[in-house]
Enzyme design. Structure first.
Site, short mmCIF file in Angstrom:
data_model
loop_
_atom_site.label_atom_id
_atom_site.label_comp_id
_atom_site.label_asym_id
_atom_site.label_seq_id
_atom_site.Cartn_x
_atom_site.Cartn_y
_atom_site.Cartn_z
N LYS A 1 -12.82 16.69 14.14
CA LYS A 1 -13.56 16.56 15.23
C LYS A 1 -13.67 17.65 16.05
O LYS A 1 -12.70 18.18 16.61
CB LYS A 1 -12.96 15.34 16.34
CG LYS A 1 -13.97 14.98 17.31
CD LYS A 1 -13.88 13.67 17.65
CE LYS A 1 -15.25 13.17 18.36
NZ LYS A 1 -15.10 12.01 18.64
N TRP B 1 -18.46 15.62 14.07
CA TRP B 1 -17.51 15.32 13.09
C TRP B 1 -17.67 16.55 11.84
O TRP B 1 -18.77 16.36 11.41
CB TRP B 1 -17.42 13.84 12.36
CG TRP B 1 -17.36 12.64 13.25
CD1 TRP B 1 -17.96 11.96 13.87
CD2 TRP B 1 -15.80 12.31 13.84
NE1 TRP B 1 -17.45 11.14 14.68
CE2 TRP B 1 -16.25 11.29 14.74
CE3 TRP B 1 -14.50 12.64 13.44
CZ2 TRP B 1 -15.01 10.68 15.14
CZ3 TRP B 1 -13.55 12.12 14.04
CH2 TRP B 1 -13.73 10.89 14.98
N THR C 1 0.82 -1.28 0.11
CA THR C 1 -0.06 -0.06 -0.07
C THR C 1 0.86 1.26 -0.04
O THR C 1 1.85 1.13 0.47
CB THR C 1 -1.14 -0.03 1.28
OG1 THR C 1 0.12 0.04 2.43
CG2 THR C 1 -1.79 -0.99 1.30
N GLU D 1 -5.84 -3.42 -0.43
CA GLU D 1 -6.36 -4.51 0.50
C GLU D 1 -7.59 -5.22 0.04
O GLU D 1 -7.95 -6.52 0.67
CB GLU D 1 -6.60 -3.81 2.09
CG GLU D 1 -5.32 -3.18 2.74
CD GLU D 1 -5.24 -1.81 2.41
OE1 GLU D 1 -5.55 -1.45 1.50
OE2 GLU D 1 -4.46 -0.99 3.35
#
Lengths: 542, 542
Positions: free
Chosen positions: A435, A440, A181, A324
């Site tokens: 945050k 959020w 990755t 993934e």
């Protein structure tokens, strides 16, 4: 039922037996090279014995450092069919990452396109396990080092005896390939694909409600073969018997458009950047045979997809996934209940990430509490994924605790809302969420709104520390060439569009948004750049 | 990669989560009944607990004796998702075979459509393991026995608590379903399908170069759900999210044509007989939405396929397989190199059995020597098959030695030639081949030539003993109503068409060719009928 493994030798032998007459075209540096599957298969059989001759371990990692070519496809088969593990190295990584990855994977040999030698050769003395470098001469005018470790690909193949008989991989869970990755935090992490996962994922590229690869197709994977297995297109094409066109080293929009036209390509796939670049060229090319443009790697801008639909009648087919997930997890395929909708609504739907493909399961989880969230298209949460081609761990178990749940699901790090039909709509990355006062703020939503301003070329929003609210948004904006824009104008543009408490505390103008090696926004770089940022007039965070 | 099983609970939960709004229509005795996948799924959850209530063992066999209905589809899921084994009983079998099969499989419960009670009930006292009979009331005016073993399906469902949470089948090799071959020799033999084989086979019904089942499709399986899993269509539809129309008990060509038109069916599938019957009705029905007619179970007559192509633009899509192959092994899909051929040649190709679908391997073996034969479209041999949905043995290991090779391939018993593209062309069954003077005579080829005579309705050719040549052909011919034909005319018709030594030694005229329970020629019956046949003027075999 018979205990027959799901393994790549089946895909190889199927292509060899049934599709030997089909062409593989590669645009090399010095011109186009056309071969057939039959010739390719004979070379794969030679390459398998070359790996023996080079003394590559029975399960050794075989590195590739190459463009999209038919010869790269030889490695895609010879390595796993002979029991080795194909390791596609990303040619766009920083040298330090490449060295780390090749050493971490313990690559024993690296096959490198001649045109890429200048990128690779300066690093070889830091590669600890690589014993051989095999140069694939793509016609580039680049010196080949006079070094005992260096071999010529064609010379090795010519000297080799083709492997006779059937390749056998008895255990379908054997490693077939790996890919690291290009993670934005920490060291790159390796994902190991099994024969089973590769075959199942290849099957999924054949289903009607997806890429629907067919023997009748001419497929050009523009997405690099070092980028998450070119989204499974190479193995899918071999399974379906599609003709394949490989763009080689020249990945300019001009070259890609020319190849699409000349070879009457029906299916192609690549990241949004390439299609943005090709947009102005559409009028000059006859792309009538093109039926599907797979697009992924990052969210597909709705306007881009619509421009293609208006120009050539083919919108983007958006797929979502990651290294993934092999990588296809969802595809944004319109459903029968969308048939009667207005085109604008259909465009909105196509810009979503879509429903999971068969065999993939998703769930929506609150990143704070871990609670399962409803699919109401409003509530957002982290997308977690499960399925037979989804990673269960990283190579050598690294970073495992953070990325995988106790019950074995992958935490994708993508924050989304899901509608009642299971269609995913990404809103942010978990690590990019801001945050503020316990609530959020989605950075991607803010970016999309800012980028809708006609004078804005690009925008990225990151969190900066705040004494009272813990975090607040900072907008980093790239103005289009020749335009001028003020922070006040950006905020004024946002005011009618987002909640008041979402408005960025500050706007910084930058020359460009830094990108990762696969073309995604690198917010990590921005966070480093603006570390300790102080908003004028606010109390400093201590 | 994650160790996620390929198991039917995934197919169930996928349908429930994403396709709950899609319709399931059944033509019952007393009218059409429409339900949704969501309602169906809730009933599947109830049915799973009903099986617990009835004390069906954790891996017990759940018999079904029913038409194609949405309620039959409830059993298709509830049995395997709750760990049981779905056992579809063929309603057309002789009573002795049914009794043998139910006892051999040790069915614990049989779910029976009310309209089929008159066939089943007379046998129940000979069923040794069945403890419960659950009657699915399809509106038929048939008495329900007053017996403590008899339950009402709807009453059981109404009283049940729906199973909550996710169905789990952890081991993908667990048995999911079973089906007995209507073999023409010996006792019927059981084939046990695993969750893995069922899911992989369902995926294959979704691929573009195949049935290409899509969420946009309306699929009507005319092939019975007790006939080799209705060719995988039910599980394929649930995986794809297709709408499904079930024809119920009225399988007349008139009823089928009406349903195809009314529900704008796009994909259907059934044996040639049903399509022959529907041919005269095509002109009276608007079947515009129909894109695919899957046809199998026996070879598809080229003329039938062409009649459909000419009438409605849709030729038959011929698939070949058998109970032991789940059943799809090959599909006769035209390839890109056929695009320029004349329509007559394309029709010839469509009448072949076609190439193996992905994950299936075939080989051609001389039935005498066991040697692998070349794929030259001339040399014939037995087709042997391997793949993850091909049987490795029969239930309880019966008949194993004869039907499976030492290296684990299935002997299909079908004799074929294969062209260089891997396309299969059946010429006979191994047991129907006639060995004359050490050479093979293909009975099916002879039959096809005889049936090309304009006065012949049907013909079957069998071997009769011969003192010198060991075996010689006997032609059993059915003359069309109102026509007359002599043995000499039949031979004269054949003379220019086949080798001289292939000419039958005798011709017998019969009223009809006996058929098996799935509509195939029963040559076993003919061989019994003509056992000890004496050709006039020949030396008797001693």
């Amino acid at each position: 039922m018979q205990d027959r493994p799901l393994a790549l030798p089946h895909v190889f032998h199927r292509a060899e037996q049934y599709f030997g007459h089909k062409p593989l075209v590669t645009a090399e540096v010095d011109g186009e090279r056309t071969t057939t599957i039959a010739e390719w298969a004979e070379r794969v059989r030679r390459l398998a014995t070359v790996l023996d001759t080079l003394d590559v371990s029975a399960d050794g990692r075989v590195g590739t450092f190459g463009w999209n070519t038919a010869r790269h496809l030889e490695l895609y088969m010879a390595a796993p069919c002979s029991g080795r593990v194909l390791h596609t190295l990303n040619i766009r990584l920083f040298p330090e990452q490449l060295v780390y990855i090749a050493n971490h994977a313990e690559d024993e040999v690296v096959f490198v396109d001649r045109s890429l030698l200048p990128l690779l050769w300066p690093l070889v003395d830091r590669f600890e396990t690589v014993r051989h470098y095999v140069v694939i001469d793509d016609g580039a005018d680049v010196p080949v080092p006079d070094d005992p470790r260096v071999h010529d690909y064609e010379a090795l193949l010519a000297a080799a005896t083709p492997f006779a008989g059937d390749f056998v991989v008895a255990d379908e869970n054997t490693a077939a390939a790996m890919c690291y990755t290009s993670g934005t935090t920490g060291n790159p992490k390796g994902v190991v694909y099994s024969h089973r996962s590769a075959v199942l994922h290849a099957l999924i590229t054949l289903i009607a409600d997806g890429a629907a690869l067919s023997e009748h197709d001419v497929v050009m994977p523009v997405v690099p073969m070092f980028h998450a297995n070119a989204w499974g297109l190479p193995y899918g094409c071999l399974l379906a018997g599609s003709s394949i066109v490989f763009p080689g080293p020249n990945m300019t929009p001009q070259a890609v458009a020319r190849l699409l036209e000349r070879h009457r390509v029906t299916v192609t796939g690549g990241v949004p950047t390439i299609w943005m670049g090709m947009l102005p060229l559409l009028a000059d090319h006859d792309l009538t045979p093109l039926r599907t443009i797979l697009c992924g790697g990052s969210a597909v801008p709705r306007a881009l997809s619509e421009s293609y639909r208006e120009a050539i009648g083919v919108p983007m087919l958006h797929a979502w996934g990651m290294t993934e997930t092999s990588p296809i997890a969802t595809m944004s395929v319109l459903r029968s209940h969308h048939a009667e909708l207005a085109e604008a609504e259909r465009a909105d739907l196509r810009a979503r990430q879509g429903q999971p493909v068969p065999l993939v399961d998703l769930r929506l989880v609150d990143p704070g509490t871990g609670e399962i969230q409803p699919w109401d298209d409003v509530t957002s949460g982290e997308i977690q994924a499960a399925g037979p081609w989804i990673a269960a761990e990283y190579y050598r178990g690294e970073g495992g605790g953070a990325q995988f749940t106790e019950d074995g699901w992958l935490r994708t790090g993508d924050v989304a809302a899901v509608d009642r039909y299971g269609s995913v709509r990404l809103v942010d990355r978990t690590k990019d969420l801001i945050k503020s006062g316990g609530e959020w703020i989605g950075s991607v939503e803010l970016e999309n709104e800012i980028m809708a301003h006609p004078k804005v070329a690009e925008a990225a929003v990151i969190a900066i520390p705040h004494e009272k609210w813990v975090e607040r948004p900072l907008a980093c904006v790239v103005v289009k060439p020749g335009e001028t824009l003020t922070a006040e104008e950006v905020i004024a543009h946002l005011e009618p569009r987002v909640a008041k408490w979402w408005l960025p505390d500050a706007v910084e103008f930058i020359d460009e948004v830094p990108k990762t090696s696969v073309g995604k926004f690198s917010k990590k770089t921005l966070r480093e750049k603006f570390g300790g940022y102080q908003v004028p007039g606010q109390t400093p965070v201590t």
